[in-house]
Scaffold this motif. Structure first.
Motif, PDB file in Angstrom:
ATOM      1  N   ASN A 258     -21.342 -19.820  -2.542  1.00 18.26           N
ATOM      2  CA  ASN A 258     -19.987 -19.311  -2.579  1.00 18.26           C
ATOM      3  C   ASN A 258     -20.011 -17.873  -3.114  1.00 18.26           C
ATOM      4  O   ASN A 258     -20.334 -17.661  -4.284  1.00 18.26           O
ATOM      5  N   VAL A 259     -19.694 -16.925  -2.278  1.00 19.82           N
ATOM      6  CA  VAL A 259     -19.615 -15.542  -2.716  1.00 19.82           C
ATOM      7  C   VAL A 259     -18.223 -15.331  -3.314  1.00 19.82           C
ATOM      8  O   VAL A 259     -17.220 -15.386  -2.603  1.00 19.82           O
ATOM      9  N   GLN A 261     -14.828 -13.790  -5.101  1.00 22.96           N
ATOM     10  CA  GLN A 261     -13.996 -12.624  -4.818  1.00 22.96           C
ATOM     11  C   GLN A 261     -14.410 -11.420  -5.670  1.00 22.96           C
ATOM     12  O   GLN A 261     -14.334 -10.267  -5.232  1.00 22.96           O
ATOM     13  N   ALA A 264     -17.062  -9.617  -3.940  1.00 25.04           N
ATOM     14  CA  ALA A 264     -16.488  -8.838  -2.842  1.00 25.04           C
ATOM     15  C   ALA A 264     -15.802  -7.582  -3.386  1.00 25.04           C
ATOM     16  O   ALA A 264     -15.862  -6.514  -2.761  1.00 25.04           O
ATOM     17  N   ILE A 431     -27.894  -9.968  -3.177  1.00 26.52           N
ATOM     18  CA  ILE A 431     -26.598  -9.417  -2.779  1.00 26.52           C
ATOM     19  C   ILE A 431     -26.607  -7.903  -2.976  1.00 26.52           C
ATOM     20  O   ILE A 431     -26.061  -7.146  -2.161  1.00 26.52           O
ATOM     21  N   LYS A 449     -23.814  -8.439   5.406  1.00 24.44           N
ATOM     22  CA  LYS A 449     -23.575  -9.868   5.134  1.00 24.44           C
ATOM     23  C   LYS A 449     -24.627 -10.728   5.816  1.00 24.44           C
ATOM     24  O   LYS A 449     -25.168 -11.664   5.214  1.00 24.44           O
ATOM     25  N   GLU A 453     -27.394 -13.315   4.188  1.00 29.92           N
ATOM     26  CA  GLU A 453     -27.514 -14.708   4.610  1.00 29.92           C
ATOM     27  C   GLU A 453     -28.952 -15.040   5.015  1.00 29.92           C
ATOM     28  O   GLU A 453     -29.477 -16.109   4.669  1.00 29.92           O
ATOM     29  N   TRP A 468     -17.981 -16.710   2.450  1.00 31.64           N
ATOM     30  CA  TRP A 468     -17.467 -15.435   1.965  1.00 31.64           C
ATOM     31  C   TRP A 468     -15.986 -15.551   1.668  1.00 31.64           C
ATOM     32  O   TRP A 468     -15.274 -16.320   2.314  1.00 31.64           O
TER      33      TRP A 468
END
Length: 470
Positions: A258-259, A261, A264, A431, A449, A453, A468
């Motif tokens: 789970n990326v 927020q 991001a 990341i 992205k 992955e 994402w």
């Protein structure tokens, strides 16, 4: 489950997490005021061995142990064997963190623990915050619960910062390790640049200019107008965002990443900062030659975001000017970076020694204060660090006589640890490396992205999905 976790560990090539070592010191303190016996002490009938095998990645833990553990008699010149007063020998098995060597060697030894000869068993091992959860996982059963050693964390370690205890615990809240370190981070800045741009180097006034992300963005514009970068690299801010995630990278029992927020947000903000010229686009990541040079006197970088060990073991060695050129102040948000956790290995034949060492290094206020004084570590004693913040003896010559503990202490009080998983180190590293090309305009965001992955599934073959944020 344990075999699955070990198998995963052995195929994973973990990267580097920076923790530097330093020289030892004489003079031990008695640890009797932390010799709690209120735990269940499941190991109390185990006959102690004559060799204590301790796994680590450098000599940092050894030097601290030599400084405060009263049973130390001598250490060999090459630092590989420490003799205790009762005739027991500590054998130091040191492997570098780089390229996952330390974890690979440790994992292999722990996998063979049940069949190992008595004097070959792992007794104590160290882990870092980025991958501690891998070793405290209850199903993996690699680290002994402290209560099974006769340590009651609620009583014997009551003065520790709560988030460090949470970090060293499994999903059920059972503490399986302990640390002498608390690693709150500050903003560390160049006094000369502050004076040229803002007309002052006063820490209180600089704090007003970096008090939150909106404010520091305006400050970055001021610095750029005078020819300076706010930070050296997009990677410098990552820990602040990463400490704020609301969900773990991988939830217990799942194979989906789970990326969050907040991650991001870091990608979005970092791209904006690079494009605006607020950070040096030529510096890619941290702990490389360009990043180290950005700490030198010819650099145009105004500030770094560092914990105590970062100031003493990273910034200080890379600075080529006079002492007093740097100062610290409150960062735009509270964060923690690093921490070395001590664990007694499941199957150890030296549980009593393990208990004594853990208590001496992490549960004795006098010892922790000595470590802070001698090594500039911000140590894991709430009351002690509050005292240090008001004590001129803890002032730093490198920081021009400023007492950094005055700023570290309130940050430490407000740190909330992000939810952990066994996949944290790989996610944190990959990341950043995957989006580096995006920040440099070499690939699109979608391609970055996809690269993440691909790389994360290569590192962790059991991962099946990456989610994402919308």
């Amino acid at each position: 489950m344990r075999k699955k976790l070990f198998s995963l560990a052995l195929v994973v090539a973990m990267g580097t997490t920076m923790l530097a070592g330093c020289g030892g010191s004489d003079g031990a303190k008695d640890s009797s005021n932390a010799s709690g016996t209120s735990g269940s002490n499941a190991y109390e009938n185990v006959e102690e061995g004559k060799v204590i095998n301790i796994y680590s990645w450098n000599d940092e833990f050894r030097t601290r142990l030599e400084a405060v553990y009263p049973e130390v008699e001598s250490t060999s010149k090459d630092g590989t064997v420490t003799k205790l007063k009762d005739g027991t020998e500590i054998h130091w098995i040191i492997n570098p963190n780089q390229d996952g060597v330390y974890q690979d060697k440790l994992d292999q030894a722990l996998m063979n623990q049940a069949d190992a000869a008595t004097d070959d068993k792992v007794d104590i091992f160290l882990s870092e915050t980025d991958y501690v959860f891998k070793y405290t996982d209850k199903d993996a059963d690699m680290a002994v619960p402290l209560k099974d050693l006769g340590i009651d964390p609620d009583k014997d370690l009551a003065d520790q910062y709560d988030f460090t205890k949470t970090t060293a615990s499994d999903a059920d809240g059972v503490q399986r390790g302990s640390t002498w370190q608390c690693c709150p981070g500050l903003l560390v800045y160049r006094r000369d640049i502050a004076k040229k741009v803002f007309g002052t180097d006063d820490p209180t006034k600089i704090a007003d200019k970096v008090k939150d992300w909106d404010t520091i963005k305006n400050t970055a514009s001021e610095l750029k107008a005078k020819g300076y970068y706010t930070f050296s690299s997009y990677a410098d801010t990552f820990r602040l965002y990463g400490n704020s995630i609301s969900q773990s990278w991988v939830k217990p029992g799942e194979t989906k990443i789970n990326v969050d927020q907040k991650i991001a947000d870091w990608v979005k903000d970092s791209k904006e900062w690079v494009d605006a010229g607020y950070v040096d686009s030529n510096i890619k990541g941290q702990f490389n030659d360009d990043w180290n040079k950005a700490m030198g006197s010819k650099s145009k970088v105004f500030a770094f975001l560092l914990p105590a060990w970062g100031i003493d073991f990273v910034l200080k060695p890379n600075w080529d000017g006079e002492e007093g050129a740097w100062a610290v102040t409150t960062p735009p948000q509270e964060y923690n970076w690093g921490g070395s956790y001590i664990h007694a290995a499941t199957g150890t034949d030296n549980p009593k020694h393990a208990k004594e060492i853990i208590l001496a290094l992490t549960g004795n206020k006098d010892n922790l204060m000595k470590i802070s004084k001698d090594y500039s570590d911000f140590t894991n004693t709430k009351s002690g660090m509050q005292e240090a913040a008001k004590n001129k003896k803890f002032a730093s010559k490198f920081l021009g006589g400023q007492n950094p503990f005055e700023y570290f202490a309130p940050v430490a009080e407000n740190i909330k640890i992000a939810p952990l998983s066994a996949y944290d180190q790989g996610c944190v590293e990959l990341i950043q490396s995957s989006f580096s090309d995006y920040f440099q305009n070499n690939v699109t965001e979608d391609k970055a992205k996809k690269n993440f992955e691909t790389s994360i599934k290569e590192r962790y073959p059991d991962i099946t999905e990456i989610a994402w944020p919308n």
